[in-house]
Motif scaffolding. Structure first.
Motif, PDB file in Angstrom:
ATOM      1  N   ASN A   1       0.806  -1.224   0.000  1.00 31.01           N
ATOM      2  CA  ASN A   1       0.000   0.000   0.000  1.00 31.01           C
ATOM      3  C   ASN A   1       0.838   1.273   0.000  1.00 31.01           C
ATOM      4  OD1 ASN A   1      -2.466  -1.420   0.115  1.00 31.01           O
ATOM      5  ND2 ASN A   1      -2.300  -1.631   2.332  1.00 31.01           N
TER       6      ASN A   1
ATOM      7  N   THR B   1      -0.216   1.430  -6.594  1.00 30.53           N
ATOM      8  CA  THR B   1      -0.843   2.592  -5.961  1.00 30.53           C
ATOM      9  C   THR B   1      -0.600   3.870  -6.756  1.00 30.53           C
ATOM     10  OG1 THR B   1       1.136   2.765  -4.568  1.00 30.53           O
ATOM     11  CG2 THR B   1      -0.785   1.624  -3.642  1.00 30.53           C
TER      12      THR B   1
ATOM     13  N   ALA C   1      -6.840  -3.654  -3.845  1.00 33.65           N
ATOM     14  CA  ALA C   1      -7.141  -3.983  -2.451  1.00 33.65           C
ATOM     15  C   ALA C   1      -7.283  -5.481  -2.218  1.00 33.65           C
ATOM     16  CB  ALA C   1      -8.436  -3.281  -2.016  1.00 33.65           C
TER      17      ALA C   1
ATOM     18  N   THR D   1      -4.432  -7.546  -0.069  1.00 37.51           N
ATOM     19  CA  THR D   1      -4.417  -7.296   1.371  1.00 37.51           C
ATOM     20  C   THR D   1      -5.643  -7.898   2.049  1.00 37.51           C
ATOM     21  OG1 THR D   1      -5.458  -5.150   0.979  1.00 37.51           O
ATOM     22  CG2 THR D   1      -3.061  -5.196   1.123  1.00 37.51           C
TER      23      THR D   1
END
Length: 295
Positions: A227, A245, A270, A273
């Motif tokens: 992230n 990102t 996402a 994660t």
């Protein structure tokens, strides 16, 4: 024979008290459950809104009111994968960066934590507290000197320039030291009596006992650097070298933005994660508990 009123009251009051305590416990449990449910809804709703927008065809500005029931269509993902030239590169770059830094910390931090926890050498405590003090320095203070060093050694606009500063984070050393300190020293002493060397003690005794801590360290590190946004944004300049990102952030246009593509790109970013958390959530909790162990 009629018993005195005092005897009746003496027998009734404990029963009433037990009933009150019973109902108080029930209401307390339901109140705790209600608070946890409300907290979970508030925390998870932005993520749900992200995925609802990702699966709903959006043209122009996304609706300001939340989409509670998504359309479950893949139009946004089709435009993302078909119209974004370097999305696969961004995904691969993020994987390389996160996995490389994670592997480094799993190996190095475990060995360093073992040395600080079990070995005796001059200046051990002073060196550990010096390392620990670096956690108090804000990241933004070191951005300019870190960029100058990266440029001097020729790693600007390379994945090496993203990976190298990530190997200097010392939180994993603190985590592993705290955990290894809880292991009984009698195991090492017995191994030394049997003729085992330090390397064999580490690989065959300490490391297998540290599996929960190593798993927590790996998850924390992977999620953090998957992230990571600020440092890759500074050091990477070429679109094909972007991490996920940075690449998704650059999908926003100057005059027109396809928000459906951005939502779908953020949703795919996402997923790793989320999968890590669902698969290893007990290690997350174990890692939080270990941080409170007294060293």
């Amino acid at each position: 024979m009629i018993e005195p009123i005092g005897h009746v009251r003496a027998g009734v009051r404990p029963a009433q008290r037990r009933r009150r305590l019973h109902w108080s416990a029930i209401w307390g449990k339901w109140a705790a459950v209600a608070v946890l449910v409300v907290t979970a809804v508030v925390a998870l709703f932005p993520m749900y809104w992200l995925f609802a927008n990702a699966f709903t065809p959006i043209s122009g500005t996304p609706p300001l009111t939340p989409i509670l029931v998504p359309a479950f269509r893949l139009d946004n993902f089709a435009r993302l994968l078909g119209g974004t030239k370097y999305y696969a590169n961004w995904m691969l770059n993020s994987l390389v960066v996160a996995l490389a830094i994670t592997a480094w910390h799993v190996i190095f931090d475990t060995m360093a934590g073992y040395a600080f926890a079990k070995r005796r050498f001059p200046g051990r405590n002073l060196l550990f507290w010096v390392l620990l003090s670096t956690l108090m320095i804000p990241v933004h203070v070191t951005l300019i000197p870190l960029y100058l060093i990266t440029r001097r050694i020729g790693l600007v606009d390379t994945l090496g320039g993203v990976i190298l500063p990530g190997t200097a984070v010392v939180f994993g050393i603190f985590l592993m030291r705290q955990y290894i300190q809880t292991l009984p020293s009698e195991l090492e002493e017995a191994a030394r009596v049997d003729g085992a060397g330090e390397l064999r003690i580490f690989w065959e005794i300490i490391l297998p006992l540290c599996k929960p801590a190593v798993a927590s360290l790996a998850i924390f590190t992977f999620v953090r650097f998957w992230n990571d946004f600020l440092w890759p944004l500074i050091v990477l300049n070429t679109p094909q070298n972007y991490t996920l990102t940075v690449g998704v952030a650059n999908l926003q246009g100057e005059f027109m933005t396809d928000w459906g593509v951005i939502f779908s790109g953020a949703a795919l970013a996402a997923l790793p994660t989320i999968v890590f958390f669902l698969a290893f959530q007990r290690y997350f909790l174990e890692g939080v508990r270990m941080g409170a162990i007294k060293g």
